[in-house]
Enzyme design. Sequence first.
Site, PDB file in Angstrom:
ATOM      1  N   LEU A 173       1.130  -1.107  -0.408  1.00  0.00           N
ATOM      2  CA  LEU A 173       0.193  -0.257  -0.122  1.00  0.00           C
ATOM      3  C   LEU A 173       0.977   1.477  -0.002  1.00  0.00           C
ATOM      4  O   LEU A 173       1.957   1.476   0.924  1.00  0.00           O
ATOM      5  CB  LEU A 173      -1.188  -0.623   1.384  1.00  0.00           C
ATOM      6  CG  LEU A 173      -2.142   0.759   0.988  1.00  0.00           C
ATOM      7  CD1 LEU A 173      -3.316   0.171  -0.328  1.00  0.00           C
ATOM      8  CD2 LEU A 173      -2.952   0.938   2.194  1.00  0.00           C
ATOM      9  N   GLY A 197      -1.490   5.579  -3.016  1.00  0.00           N
ATOM     10  CA  GLY A 197      -1.905   5.963  -4.294  1.00  0.00           C
ATOM     11  C   GLY A 197      -3.442   5.446  -4.378  1.00  0.00           C
ATOM     12  O   GLY A 197      -3.674   4.335  -3.607  1.00  0.00           O
ATOM     13  N   CYS A 221      13.591  -1.618  -9.422  1.00  0.00           N
ATOM     14  CA  CYS A 221      13.017  -1.666  -7.786  1.00  0.00           C
ATOM     15  C   CYS A 221      11.692  -2.633  -7.698  1.00  0.00           C
ATOM     16  O   CYS A 221      11.999  -3.218  -6.242  1.00  0.00           O
ATOM     17  CB  CYS A 221      12.013  -1.000  -7.723  1.00  0.00           C
ATOM     18  SG  CYS A 221      11.101  -0.176  -6.265  1.00  0.00           S
ATOM     19  N   GLY A 279      -0.869  -2.213  -7.457  1.00  0.00           N
ATOM     20  CA  GLY A 279      -1.478  -2.037  -7.923  1.00  0.00           C
ATOM     21  C   GLY A 279      -1.176  -1.895  -9.225  1.00  0.00           C
ATOM     22  O   GLY A 279      -1.362  -0.711  -9.467  1.00  0.00           O
ATOM     23  N   CYS A 302      11.411   5.495  -8.763  1.00  0.00           N
ATOM     24  CA  CYS A 302      10.282   4.880  -7.550  1.00  0.00           C
ATOM     25  C   CYS A 302      10.582   4.682  -6.341  1.00  0.00           C
ATOM     26  O   CYS A 302      12.285   4.429  -5.614  1.00  0.00           O
ATOM     27  CB  CYS A 302      10.801   3.268  -8.132  1.00  0.00           C
ATOM     28  SG  CYS A 302       9.784   1.852  -7.015  1.00  0.00           S
TER      29      CYS A 302
END
Length: 477
Positions: free
Chosen positions: A7, A10, A99, A123, A207
């Site tokens: 999480l 966003g 990442c 996501g 990122c």
Amino acid sequence: MKVCIGLSGGVDSSVAALLLKQQGYDVFAMFMQNWHDADATLHGDCEWEEDRFVAEMVARKIGIPFYFIDLSKEYRQRVVDYMFNEYSEGRTPNPDVLCNREIKFDAFLEAAEKLGADMVATGHYCRKEPLLDSEGKQVIIDGQPQWRILEGVDPNKDQSYFLCQLGQGQLAKAMFPIGGLTKPEVRRIAHEADLPSADKKDSQGICFVGKVDLPTFLKQKLLPKQGDVVEVFDAFYASSPDYGFAVSTLSSILKTPGKPQMICAYSSEDSGGASFNNVSIEGATRSEGNEYDEEKIRTLSDETLERLSRPLDYGSIKFETETYRSGKKHIRKTRYKDNPYGKIVGQHDGAQFYTIGQRKGLNIGGHKDSIFVISTDTERNIIYVGEGHTHKGLSRCCIRIGNRDIHWIRQDLEMKDGEIRSCRVRVRYRQPLQDALLTKRPNGLFIIFKKPQRGISNGQFAVWYSSDGEMLGSGAI
């Protein structure tokens, strides 16, 4: 099944968490902090704290446990140090790809499993499907069920590119709940559920670092050093043996004899593909791209393909000085002799701070059209630039992926030496997929594009897809 959702605060990860909860999974959220140093960020030092606050509110709203983890040490070692090293060598890395491979689906996954997670969800706008045989059963190789990863259904938000380095072991543990949705649908779901992140803007920049001023960020480790900016004139290409070699080699493998298209027509990837008009393009008769004969490609030697894939070297452009007398007092001065191939047009503060295709931050005036970086030489600390979108130095037709850098998402699709395969390829996020031929040789994987490609830099990831949108593999150029 217990699922850990990464999480971020966003809207995308928030809706992913909500959907998982609605589907009956045992969900918990984990927010990871990967960066502490805010000196180079453009939004101050509280951006991650705000993200964490929103993420925690989202978890509370959905009704799932919330955890915090600090992975900044792993992120610096595996991603940021890699970035600094790549830029220092004159390559253009993609930290978001690393990442995902090194952090989200490695260090983060390991931390989630310690908390009891069976799977990790994100996501990302992409889809995951089991690889099925002709009888509808999932294919198993070496005891491991095989998975396919496909583009997200939203062509404007597909993020499969960032997952191009994942392996089957990582995919087996991954879930992408919103891959079948469009961004407007995700926003609508967030609003209907009254999620705190419903109107939050999409994150930008590196990122988990945020939007940064890249030169300032890199100057944390890479020292500035003044050097020359050299503008390359069109005459250079007329006399360059390597450019002439590329033209003749590509001409020799065309299905229809003629001159190959060597310059890409500019198209903005952020404006729906709007391109310029009334501009003369070399090889205009092949404006739809070059059609190559696979059998003719087979006749090319490994050495020919390797030479064809190399970026042009501008080191042969030299500048000699001459002395002259100026003014009434005939003061002796020194200047550079005119060179038909190029001209020193400015100074920069370090070749490692510039990337191919860049036009901002050059501070070079006196030109009708925009000036772009076409090459960087970090050893001699020189950057080479060209004027206009159709400058020959901006385009490349062939690239090579070294054998050590070739990554196949599915082992059963790995190409054998001598094999040629038609695929669709992108070399940057949001770039429309480009038609290309992949040919595997003992000295690497070569990608020959139907249309010349703009602004390709060594270090970027090339990612290839099948015609039905499955991501097959990737590699650093």
